[in-house]
Motif scaffolding. Structure first.
Motif, PDB file in Angstrom:
ATOM      1  N   THR A  62      38.468 111.495 100.077  1.00 58.56           N
ATOM      2  CA  THR A  62      38.780 110.131 100.506  1.00 58.56           C
ATOM      3  C   THR A  62      39.130 109.250  99.217  1.00 58.56           C
ATOM      4  N   LYS A  63      40.413 108.846  99.201  1.00 58.59           N
ATOM      5  CA  LYS A  63      40.918 108.023  98.013  1.00 58.59           C
ATOM      6  C   LYS A  63      40.447 106.749  98.022  1.00 58.59           C
ATOM      7  N   VAL A  64      40.537 106.046  97.068  1.00 60.33           N
ATOM      8  CA  VAL A  64      39.774 104.829  96.500  1.00 60.33           C
ATOM      9  C   VAL A  64      41.086 103.912  95.975  1.00 60.33           C
ATOM     10  N   LEU A  65      41.149 102.549  96.581  1.00 58.25           N
ATOM     11  CA  LEU A  65      41.982 101.768  95.879  1.00 58.25           C
ATOM     12  C   LEU A  65      40.972 100.526  95.341  1.00 58.25           C
ATOM     13  N   ILE A  66      41.303 100.027  94.184  1.00 57.35           N
ATOM     14  CA  ILE A  66      40.429  99.198  93.449  1.00 57.35           C
ATOM     15  C   ILE A  66      41.302  97.848  93.516  1.00 57.35           C
ATOM     16  N   LEU A  67      40.819  96.666  93.876  1.00 59.47           N
ATOM     17  CA  LEU A  67      41.686  95.464  93.726  1.00 59.47           C
ATOM     18  C   LEU A  67      41.176  94.466  92.804  1.00 59.47           C
ATOM     19  N   VAL A  68      42.085  93.830  91.926  1.00 54.86           N
ATOM     20  CA  VAL A  68      41.681  93.129  90.716  1.00 54.86           C
ATOM     21  C   VAL A  68      42.539  91.854  90.693  1.00 54.86           C
ATOM     22  N   HIS A  69      41.613  90.743  91.139  1.00 59.11           N
ATOM     23  CA  HIS A  69      42.067  89.405  91.356  1.00 59.11           C
ATOM     24  C   HIS A  69      42.826  88.913  89.983  1.00 59.11           C
ATOM     25  N   GLY A  70      43.340  87.852  90.062  1.00 58.96           N
ATOM     26  CA  GLY A  70      44.027  86.929  89.130  1.00 58.96           C
ATOM     27  C   GLY A  70      43.479  85.867  88.994  1.00 58.96           C
ATOM     28  N   GLY A  71      43.860  84.692  88.269  1.00 61.73           N
ATOM     29  CA  GLY A  71      43.218  83.550  87.748  1.00 61.73           C
ATOM     30  C   GLY A  71      43.419  83.482  86.195  1.00 61.73           C
ATOM     31  N   GLY A  72      44.484  83.750  85.578  1.00 67.07           N
ATOM     32  CA  GLY A  72      44.629  83.549  84.051  1.00 67.07           C
ATOM     33  C   GLY A  72      43.624  84.063  83.319  1.00 67.07           C
ATOM     34  N   TRP A  73      43.010  85.243  83.674  1.00 68.49           N
ATOM     35  CA  TRP A  73      41.783  85.924  82.749  1.00 68.49           C
ATOM     36  C   TRP A  73      40.604  84.720  82.764  1.00 68.49           C
ATOM     37  N   ASN A  74      40.646  83.647  82.885  1.00 72.90           N
ATOM     38  CA  ASN A  74      39.353  82.878  82.741  1.00 72.90           C
ATOM     39  C   ASN A  74      39.021  82.141  84.189  1.00 72.90           C
ATOM     40  N   ALA A  75      39.601  82.576  85.269  1.00 71.11           N
ATOM     41  CA  ALA A  75      39.189  81.922  86.504  1.00 71.11           C
ATOM     42  C   ALA A  75      39.229  82.905  87.790  1.00 71.11           C
ATOM     43  N   GLY A  76      39.109  82.608  89.006  1.00 71.32           N
ATOM     44  CA  GLY A  76      39.358  83.557  90.010  1.00 71.32           C
ATOM     45  C   GLY A  76      38.083  84.331  90.351  1.00 71.32           C
ATOM     46  N   GLU A  77      38.454  84.883  91.709  1.00 72.03           N
ATOM     47  CA  GLU A  77      37.336  85.788  91.939  1.00 72.03           C
ATOM     48  C   GLU A  77      37.631  86.714  93.202  1.00 72.03           C
ATOM     49  N   LYS A  78      36.781  87.737  93.488  1.00 78.43           N
ATOM     50  CA  LYS A  78      37.257  88.771  94.431  1.00 78.43           C
ATOM     51  C   LYS A  78      37.660  88.418  95.832  1.00 78.43           C
ATOM     52  N   SER A  79      37.273  87.299  96.391  1.00 76.67           N
ATOM     53  CA  SER A  79      37.455  86.970  97.548  1.00 76.67           C
ATOM     54  C   SER A  79      38.958  86.552  97.511  1.00 76.67           C
ATOM     55  N   GLU A  80      39.594  86.306  96.500  1.00 73.42           N
ATOM     56  CA  GLU A  80      41.115  85.811  96.647  1.00 73.42           C
ATOM     57  C   GLU A  80      42.145  87.364  97.094  1.00 73.42           C
ATOM     58  N   MET A  81      41.506  88.440  96.968  1.00 72.44           N
ATOM     59  CA  MET A  81      42.083  89.661  97.184  1.00 72.44           C
ATOM     60  C   MET A  81      41.740  90.282  98.643  1.00 72.44           C
ATOM     61  N   ILE A 142      45.396  97.845  92.743  1.00 68.54           N
ATOM     62  CA  ILE A 142      46.256  96.941  93.135  1.00 68.54           C
ATOM     63  C   ILE A 142      45.966  95.737  92.408  1.00 68.54           C
ATOM     64  N   GLY A 143      46.737  94.975  91.584  1.00 72.09           N
ATOM     65  CA  GLY A 143      46.495  93.694  90.883  1.00 72.09           C
ATOM     66  C   GLY A 143      47.317  92.910  91.105  1.00 72.09           C
ATOM     67  N   SER A 144      46.873  91.588  90.994  1.00 72.92           N
ATOM     68  CA  SER A 144      47.790  90.370  91.218  1.00 72.92           C
ATOM     69  C   SER A 144      47.608  89.501  90.123  1.00 72.92           C
ATOM     70  N   SER A 145      48.745  89.293  89.490  1.00 81.77           N
ATOM     71  CA  SER A 145      48.704  88.215  88.215  1.00 81.77           C
ATOM     72  C   SER A 145      47.940  88.852  87.147  1.00 81.77           C
ATOM     73  N   ALA A 146      47.040  88.166  86.609  1.00 82.55           N
ATOM     74  CA  ALA A 146      46.203  88.555  85.469  1.00 82.55           C
ATOM     75  C   ALA A 146      45.654  90.105  85.907  1.00 82.55           C
ATOM     76  N   GLY A 147      45.242  90.094  87.022  1.00 79.07           N
ATOM     77  CA  GLY A 147      44.623  91.398  87.657  1.00 79.07           C
ATOM     78  C   GLY A 147      45.490  92.504  87.476  1.00 79.07           C
TER      79      GLY A 147
END
Length: 281
Positions: A62-81, A142-147
């Motif tokens: 079973t393969k795994v996808l890791i989600l990495v949130h954005g936020g300018g490296w100084n903000a944000g958290e996982k719920s945004e993904m 899968i990353g968004s912005s800074a993530g």
């Protein structure tokens, strides 16, 4: 990247699941039920936590996808993904999903190498617990912005065990030496970029464009031509480099897209991303 609300509105693909706190994970050889484990710790810092969503009937394949949130490296958290998490669980139900937090930068703690170290620590945690979770050691990001920047950088320069099969960047910075960044008059953007300092060697080291190689994983890139934070050159330059190195990739630049998009462009993203994951993960 910045606290512009970059949240892909995948509402038409959402499904609602019941989450649970940390429960024991079945490790027997029988049929396994789906399991959601929230706020697992991979380090001692309060931000070093992750959620893992384990599918029914999973195996060590079973393969795994890791989600990495954005936020300018100084903000944000996982719920945004969560939109991505729900999208994958609905459209690709045989894949395990990991949604991670990482330590946020501040005046005393620059993003690099701290956040890259956090990704490495999480990947090692998943590697060590693969048998317990009944998952593969093969992963994608899968990353968004800074993530997205962090996902690309870790996949290209820090995946020493060659575990990463694919990486997806949605409006991620790729080149911190870009003249459009070095000479930007945007004070907010300048403040964000200055978190990495101004040493050219460091800026090159943290730029995925300069770290990608011919052996890098399959890469899918999505950018908006009207993005106020990510110059068009960021995605285009990496696309050209991937082509030069003969790395499997796809690139989409939405003419009317900004630092995120909705409507038909969003539908196009979801279709392309699903197909790319199915092919490469």
């Amino acid at each position: 990247m910045y606290r512009f609300q970059f949240i892909l509105l995948l509402g038409f693909l959402f499904v609602i699941y019941n989450s649970c706190t940390e429960d024991p994970v079945e490790t027997g050889t029988g049929t396994l039920e789906a399991k959601n484990i929230i706020d697992l710790e991979y380090g001692s810092h309060t931000h070093q936590k992750y959620d893992i969503y384990l599918p029914k009937n999973r195996t060590n394949e079973t393969k795994v996808l890791i989600l990495v949130h954005g936020g300018g490296w100084n903000a944000g958290e996982k719920s945004e993904m969560n939109a991505f998490k729900d999208f994958i669980r609905e459209q690709l139900p045989d894949i395990a999903v990991v949604n991670m937090n990482y330590r946020l930068a501040d005046e005393n703690n620059p993003p690099y190498p701290m956040q890259i170290n956090d990704i490495g620590q999480l990947v090692q945690e998943l590697y060590d617990r693969a048998q317990e979770f009944q998952i593969s050691k093969e992963i994608g990001f899968i990353g968004s912005s800074a993530g997205a920047h962090l996902s690309l950088l870790w996949s290209y320069a820090h995946d020493t065990k060659k575990q990463v099969n694919l990486v997806c960047s949605i409006v991620g910075p790729t080149n911190l030496l870009d003249e459009a960044y070095i000479n930007t008059p945007n004070e907010v953007l300048r403040t964000l970029l200055d978190q990495f300092g101004n040493e050219l060697e460091v800026l090159e080291e943290v730029s995925p464009l300069y770290q990608v190689k011919s052996t890098s994983p399959a890469t899918i890139l999505f950018y908006g031509a009207q993005d106020p934070l990510i110059p068009n050159s960021q995605g285009i330059s990496l696309k050209d480099r991937l082509l030069e190195l003969n790395v499997e990739h796809q690139f989409t630049l939405y003419p009317n897209g900004g630092h995120g998009w909705v409507g038909l462009d969003l539908l196009d993203t979801s279709i392309k991303l699903k197909a790319f994951i199915q092919e490469h993960l």
